[in-house]
Scaffold this motif. Structure first.
Motif, PDB file in Angstrom:
ATOM      1  N   GLU A   4       0.811  -1.220   0.000  1.00  0.00           N
ATOM      2  CA  GLU A   4       0.000   0.000   0.000  1.00  0.00           C
ATOM      3  C   GLU A   4       0.847   1.275   0.000  1.00  0.00           C
ATOM      4  OE1 GLU A   4      -3.172  -0.099  -0.476  1.00  0.00           O
ATOM      5  OE2 GLU A   4      -3.181  -2.290  -0.390  1.00  0.00           O
ATOM      6  N   VAL A   5       2.166   1.129   0.120  1.00  0.00           N
ATOM      7  CA  VAL A   5       3.035   2.302   0.106  1.00  0.00           C
ATOM      8  C   VAL A   5       3.140   2.827  -1.326  1.00  0.00           C
ATOM      9  CG1 VAL A   5       5.380   3.154   0.497  1.00  0.00           C
ATOM     10  CG2 VAL A   5       4.373   1.515   2.086  1.00  0.00           C
ATOM     11  N   PRO A   6       2.877   4.123  -1.565  1.00  0.00           N
ATOM     12  CA  PRO A   6       2.966   4.674  -2.922  1.00  0.00           C
ATOM     13  C   PRO A   6       4.390   4.566  -3.472  1.00  0.00           C
ATOM     14  CG  PRO A   6       1.828   6.197  -1.438  1.00  0.00           C
ATOM     15  CD  PRO A   6       2.445   5.137  -0.587  1.00  0.00           C
ATOM     16  N   VAL A   7       4.495   4.164  -4.747  1.00  0.00           N
ATOM     17  CA  VAL A   7       5.793   4.062  -5.421  1.00  0.00           C
ATOM     18  C   VAL A   7       5.774   4.955  -6.664  1.00  0.00           C
ATOM     19  CG1 VAL A   7       7.461   2.548  -6.551  1.00  0.00           C
ATOM     20  CG2 VAL A   7       6.113   1.690  -4.617  1.00  0.00           C
ATOM     21  N   VAL A   8       6.802   5.776  -6.807  1.00  0.00           N
ATOM     22  CA  VAL A   8       6.938   6.667  -7.970  1.00  0.00           C
ATOM     23  C   VAL A   8       8.204   6.274  -8.728  1.00  0.00           C
ATOM     24  CG1 VAL A   8       7.347   9.046  -8.711  1.00  0.00           C
ATOM     25  CG2 VAL A   8       5.705   8.576  -6.868  1.00  0.00           C
ATOM     26  N   ILE A   9       8.091   6.192 -10.053  1.00  0.00           N
ATOM     27  CA  ILE A   9       9.222   5.829 -10.899  1.00  0.00           C
ATOM     28  C   ILE A   9       9.798   7.082 -11.549  1.00  0.00           C
ATOM     29  CG2 ILE A   9       9.988   4.470 -12.890  1.00  0.00           C
ATOM     30  CD1 ILE A   9       9.112   2.707 -10.610  1.00  0.00           C
ATOM     31  N   MET A  10      11.137   7.187 -11.578  1.00  0.00           N
ATOM     32  CA  MET A  10      11.828   8.269 -12.276  1.00  0.00           C
ATOM     33  C   MET A  10      12.618   7.672 -13.437  1.00  0.00           C
ATOM     34  SD  MET A  10      13.620  10.226  -9.045  1.00  0.00           S
ATOM     35  CE  MET A  10      14.494   8.728  -8.514  1.00  0.00           C
ATOM     36  N   SER A  11      12.735   8.433 -14.530  1.00  0.00           N
ATOM     37  CA  SER A  11      13.550   7.966 -15.649  1.00  0.00           C
ATOM     38  C   SER A  11      13.912   9.139 -16.549  1.00  0.00           C
ATOM     39  CB  SER A  11      12.806   6.902 -16.465  1.00  0.00           C
ATOM     40  OG  SER A  11      13.580   6.492 -17.582  1.00  0.00           O
ATOM     41  N   SER A  12      15.063   9.048 -17.191  1.00  0.00           N
ATOM     42  CA  SER A  12      15.462  10.066 -18.160  1.00  0.00           C
ATOM     43  C   SER A  12      14.882   9.767 -19.534  1.00  0.00           C
ATOM     44  CB  SER A  12      16.993  10.132 -18.248  1.00  0.00           C
ATOM     45  OG  SER A  12      17.522   8.863 -18.607  1.00  0.00           O
ATOM     46  N   GLU A  13      14.231   8.602 -19.673  1.00  0.00           N
ATOM     47  CA  GLU A  13      13.664   8.177 -20.948  1.00  0.00           C
ATOM     48  C   GLU A  13      12.143   8.241 -20.914  1.00  0.00           C
ATOM     49  OE1 GLU A  13      16.628   4.973 -22.805  1.00  0.00           O
ATOM     50  OE2 GLU A  13      15.880   4.387 -20.839  1.00  0.00           O
ATOM     51  N   ASN A  14      11.589   8.925 -21.885  1.00  0.00           N
ATOM     52  CA  ASN A  14      10.144   9.104 -21.986  1.00  0.00           C
ATOM     53  C   ASN A  14       9.580   8.074 -22.967  1.00  0.00           C
ATOM     54  OD1 ASN A  14       7.548  10.000 -22.143  1.00  0.00           O
ATOM     55  ND2 ASN A  14       8.033  12.028 -22.911  1.00  0.00           N
ATOM     56  N   ILE A  15       9.354   6.849 -22.479  1.00  0.00           N
ATOM     57  CA  ILE A  15       8.898   5.748 -23.327  1.00  0.00           C
ATOM     58  C   ILE A  15       7.495   5.340 -22.873  1.00  0.00           C
ATOM     59  CG2 ILE A  15       9.375   3.405 -24.125  1.00  0.00           C
ATOM     60  CD1 ILE A  15      12.332   3.908 -23.434  1.00  0.00           C
ATOM     61  N   LEU A  16       6.508   5.530 -23.738  1.00  0.00           N
ATOM     62  CA  LEU A  16       5.117   5.317 -23.353  1.00  0.00           C
ATOM     63  C   LEU A  16       4.840   3.890 -22.898  1.00  0.00           C
ATOM     64  CD1 LEU A  16       2.371   6.630 -23.045  1.00  0.00           C
ATOM     65  CD2 LEU A  16       1.866   6.032 -25.419  1.00  0.00           C
ATOM     66  N   THR A  17       5.413   2.896 -23.589  1.00  0.00           N
ATOM     67  CA  THR A  17       5.178   1.501 -23.199  1.00  0.00           C
ATOM     68  C   THR A  17       5.738   1.223 -21.807  1.00  0.00           C
ATOM     69  OG1 THR A  17       7.219   0.875 -24.386  1.00  0.00           O
ATOM     70  CG2 THR A  17       5.110   0.630 -25.559  1.00  0.00           C
ATOM     71  N   ARG A  18       6.863   1.856 -21.501  1.00  0.00           N
ATOM     72  CA  ARG A  18       7.458   1.696 -20.168  1.00  0.00           C
ATOM     73  C   ARG A  18       6.576   2.353 -19.118  1.00  0.00           C
ATOM     74  NH1 ARG A  18      13.550   3.689 -19.266  1.00  0.00           N
ATOM     75  NH2 ARG A  18      13.895   1.865 -20.596  1.00  0.00           N
ATOM     76  N   ILE A  19       6.051   3.520 -19.444  1.00  0.00           N
ATOM     77  CA  ILE A  19       5.162   4.216 -18.521  1.00  0.00           C
ATOM     78  C   ILE A  19       3.933   3.373 -18.225  1.00  0.00           C
ATOM     79  CG2 ILE A  19       3.695   6.261 -18.220  1.00  0.00           C
ATOM     80  CD1 ILE A  19       5.682   7.785 -20.005  1.00  0.00           C
ATOM     81  N   ASP A  20       3.302   2.844 -19.271  1.00  0.00           N
ATOM     82  CA  ASP A  20       2.113   2.000 -19.099  1.00  0.00           C
ATOM     83  C   ASP A  20       2.422   0.780 -18.247  1.00  0.00           C
ATOM     84  OD1 ASP A  20       0.513   3.661 -20.591  1.00  0.00           O
ATOM     85  OD2 ASP A  20       0.807   2.557 -22.466  1.00  0.00           O
ATOM     86  N   ARG A  21       3.577   0.187 -18.508  1.00  0.00           N
ATOM     87  CA  ARG A  21       3.982  -1.014 -17.768  1.00  0.00           C
ATOM     88  C   ARG A  21       4.106  -0.737 -16.278  1.00  0.00           C
ATOM     89  NH1 ARG A  21       9.870  -3.740 -18.365  1.00  0.00           N
ATOM     90  NH2 ARG A  21       9.448  -5.817 -17.530  1.00  0.00           N
ATOM     91  N   CYS A  22       4.733   0.386 -15.947  1.00  0.00           N
ATOM     92  CA  CYS A  22       4.919   0.744 -14.537  1.00  0.00           C
ATOM     93  C   CYS A  22       3.590   1.075 -13.864  1.00  0.00           C
ATOM     94  CB  CYS A  22       5.868   1.933 -14.417  1.00  0.00           C
ATOM     95  SG  CYS A  22       7.582   1.575 -14.861  1.00  0.00           S
ATOM     96  N   LEU A  23       2.736   1.821 -14.550  1.00  0.00           N
ATOM     97  CA  LEU A  23       1.443   2.192 -13.977  1.00  0.00           C
ATOM     98  C   LEU A  23       0.558   0.970 -13.780  1.00  0.00           C
ATOM     99  CD1 LEU A  23       0.659   5.465 -15.986  1.00  0.00           C
ATOM    100  CD2 LEU A  23       1.530   5.274 -13.653  1.00  0.00           C
ATOM    101  N   GLU A  24       0.605   0.056 -14.723  1.00  0.00           N
ATOM    102  CA  GLU A  24      -0.205  -1.164 -14.601  1.00  0.00           C
ATOM    103  C   GLU A  24       0.277  -2.041 -13.452  1.00  0.00           C
ATOM    104  OE1 GLU A  24       0.013  -2.882 -18.454  1.00  0.00           O
ATOM    105  OE2 GLU A  24      -1.306  -1.377 -19.371  1.00  0.00           O
ATOM    106  N   GLU A  25       1.564  -1.966 -13.153  1.00  0.00           N
ATOM    107  CA  GLU A  25       2.117  -2.760 -12.051  1.00  0.00           C
ATOM    108  C   GLU A  25       1.828  -2.128 -10.695  1.00  0.00           C
ATOM    109  OE1 GLU A  25       3.635  -6.105 -10.509  1.00  0.00           O
ATOM    110  OE2 GLU A  25       3.405  -5.741 -12.665  1.00  0.00           O
TER     111      GLU A  25
END
Length: 213
Positions: free
Chosen positions: A101-122
């Motif tokens: 239940e602890v919120p997790v935020v991902i940081m990245s220097s790469e703006n890749i939509l598939t990666r973003i979707d993957r992280c949000l879905e997880e």
């Protein structure tokens, strides 16, 4: 070694938020640490996903017996790291009964939509494109407040969801809906609007870096 434990979060607004920041870059660790401290957060910084798991007591190779417990309200991690990526760390945290239940935020220097979707879905709360700014840090603090489960916050989210369902029933309403729901991008391009709605359905703020202008 200190073991971090999820906070029970009573009266969270009066507490000091504690953030675990994970990044293999020394410079980026210093930047995120400084920004979080400016935002009145207590910060623990580590250089790898494995080290983060050790502090959380989730590392199978290390015993956490005798560790002093410490509360954490949010975990922010870089995506691209050696040995264990931020995505792998995210999955470990969400698989944990103690920290899921602890919120997790991902940081990245790469703006890749598939990666973003993957992280949000997880289960990631947000994906921030580096360099991280003070406005990003101030925005993600809302996740720590929301995790307290206040009725006011839940009510606001429900109202926005009802508005979304009402306003996006037809393709014509996409452009008008984006402005009514407070999206930062006013473009009428379908791909941008659809991304806005995709984020909003998950009740997540839309990263301004993805806006098509």
């Amino acid at each position: 070694m200190e073991k971090i434990q999820v906070s029970d979060m009573p009266c969270l607004e009066k507490q000091e938020f504690h953030v675990l920041a994970v990044d293999d870059s020394f410079v980026d660790r210093k930047v995120i640490e400084r920004l979080l401290k400016i935002s009145s957060c207590k910060v623990t910084v580590v250089e790898s996903g494995k080290r983060a798991l050790q502090l959380l007591g989730l590392d199978e190779e290390k015993s956490s017996v005798g560790c002093t417990e410490m509360k954490v309200h949010l975990i922010i991690t870089d995506y691209s790291m050696p040995e264990m990526t931020g995505f792998d760390l995210l999955k470990k945290i969400k698989d944990s009964s103690t920290f899921k239940e602890v919120p997790v935020v991902i940081m990245s220097s790469e703006n890749i939509l598939t990666r973003i979707d993957r992280c949000l879905e997880e289960g990631a709360k947000e994906y921030i494109v580096k360099p991280v700014k003070l406005s990003d840090v101030n925005r993600i603090k809302q996740f720590m407040r929301r995790s307290g489960g206040s009725s006011e916050t839940m009510g606001n989210a429900s109202c926005k969801q009802i508005l979304l369902e009402k306003d996006v029933s037809s393709p014509k309403s996409l452009t008008s809906s984006s402005s009514q729901l407070g999206f930062p991008c006013s473009t009428g391009k379908c791909v941008c609007i659809s991304r806005h709605l995709k984020f909003h359905k998950r009740r997540l703020p839309y990263p301004s870096e993805l806006s098509l202008r």
